[in-house]
Motif scaffolding. Structure first.
Motif, PDB file in Angstrom:
ATOM      1  N   ALA A 157       0.796  -1.231   0.000  1.00  0.00           N
ATOM      2  CA  ALA A 157       0.000   0.000   0.000  1.00  0.00           C
ATOM      3  C   ALA A 157       0.831   1.284   0.000  1.00  0.00           C
ATOM      4  O   ALA A 157       0.520   2.211  -0.753  1.00  0.00           O
ATOM      5  CB  ALA A 157      -0.981  -0.011   1.175  1.00  0.00           C
ATOM      6  N   PRO A 158       1.900   1.392   0.807  1.00  0.00           N
ATOM      7  CA  PRO A 158       2.662   2.647   0.784  1.00  0.00           C
ATOM      8  C   PRO A 158       3.291   2.941  -0.587  1.00  0.00           C
ATOM      9  O   PRO A 158       3.329   4.088  -1.028  1.00  0.00           O
ATOM     10  CB  PRO A 158       3.742   2.439   1.852  1.00  0.00           C
ATOM     11  N   VAL A 159       3.766   1.910  -1.256  1.00  0.00           N
ATOM     12  CA  VAL A 159       4.354   2.087  -2.596  1.00  0.00           C
ATOM     13  C   VAL A 159       3.256   2.441  -3.593  1.00  0.00           C
ATOM     14  O   VAL A 159       3.425   3.333  -4.429  1.00  0.00           O
ATOM     15  CB  VAL A 159       5.110   0.811  -3.041  1.00  0.00           C
ATOM     16  N   ALA A 160       2.126   1.774  -3.488  1.00  0.00           N
ATOM     17  CA  ALA A 160       1.008   2.061  -4.393  1.00  0.00           C
ATOM     18  C   ALA A 160       0.551   3.507  -4.232  1.00  0.00           C
ATOM     19  O   ALA A 160       0.266   4.188  -5.224  1.00  0.00           O
ATOM     20  CB  ALA A 160      -0.152   1.101  -4.134  1.00  0.00           C
ATOM     21  N   ARG A 161       0.527   4.004  -3.009  1.00  0.00           N
ATOM     22  CA  ARG A 161       0.090   5.388  -2.776  1.00  0.00           C
ATOM     23  C   ARG A 161       1.064   6.373  -3.425  1.00  0.00           C
ATOM     24  O   ARG A 161       0.640   7.350  -4.040  1.00  0.00           O
ATOM     25  CB  ARG A 161      -0.039   5.679  -1.288  1.00  0.00           C
TER      26      ARG A 161
END
Length: 101
Positions: A30-34
């Motif tokens: 999730a942090p990379v996707a954001r």
């Protein structure tokens, strides 16, 4: 270097996330996707790159870019998040478009 590559480099450095992770065509944490979503948003809104082209530049499809743009627009209602995105947008304007602030 393409404009999308430049945006990826900018958000990668800004958020201290690996550019390789952002460029990875498979599902990311999730942090990379954001971070990727913010990059796609900036590429589309600041640089006026069509969503289909942004998708190609980020190894995603147009509908994924549309989803990212919608998410970031919704998240911008949060003042802190909006300030962060504003900083990214200014960096993209200056470093990619070579505009003065």
């Amino acid at each position: 270097m393409s404009e999308c590559e430049a945006v990826i480099d900018i958000v990668s450095a800004f958020f201290n996330v690996s550019g390789r992770e952002i460029r990875n065509p498979t599902r990311s944490p999730a942090p990379v996707a954001r971070v990727r979503q913010i990059g796609m948003y900036a590429a589309h809104t600041v640089l006026q790159i069509p969503m289909k082209n942004v998708g190609c530049g980020f190894a995603r499809d147009r509908t994924t870019v549309q989803h990212a743009v919608n998410l970031v627009e919704d998240w911008r209602e949060d003042r802190e998040f909006d300030g962060i995105v504003d900083q990214v947008e200014r960096l993209v304007r200056v470093l990619v478009r070579r505009e003065q602030i």
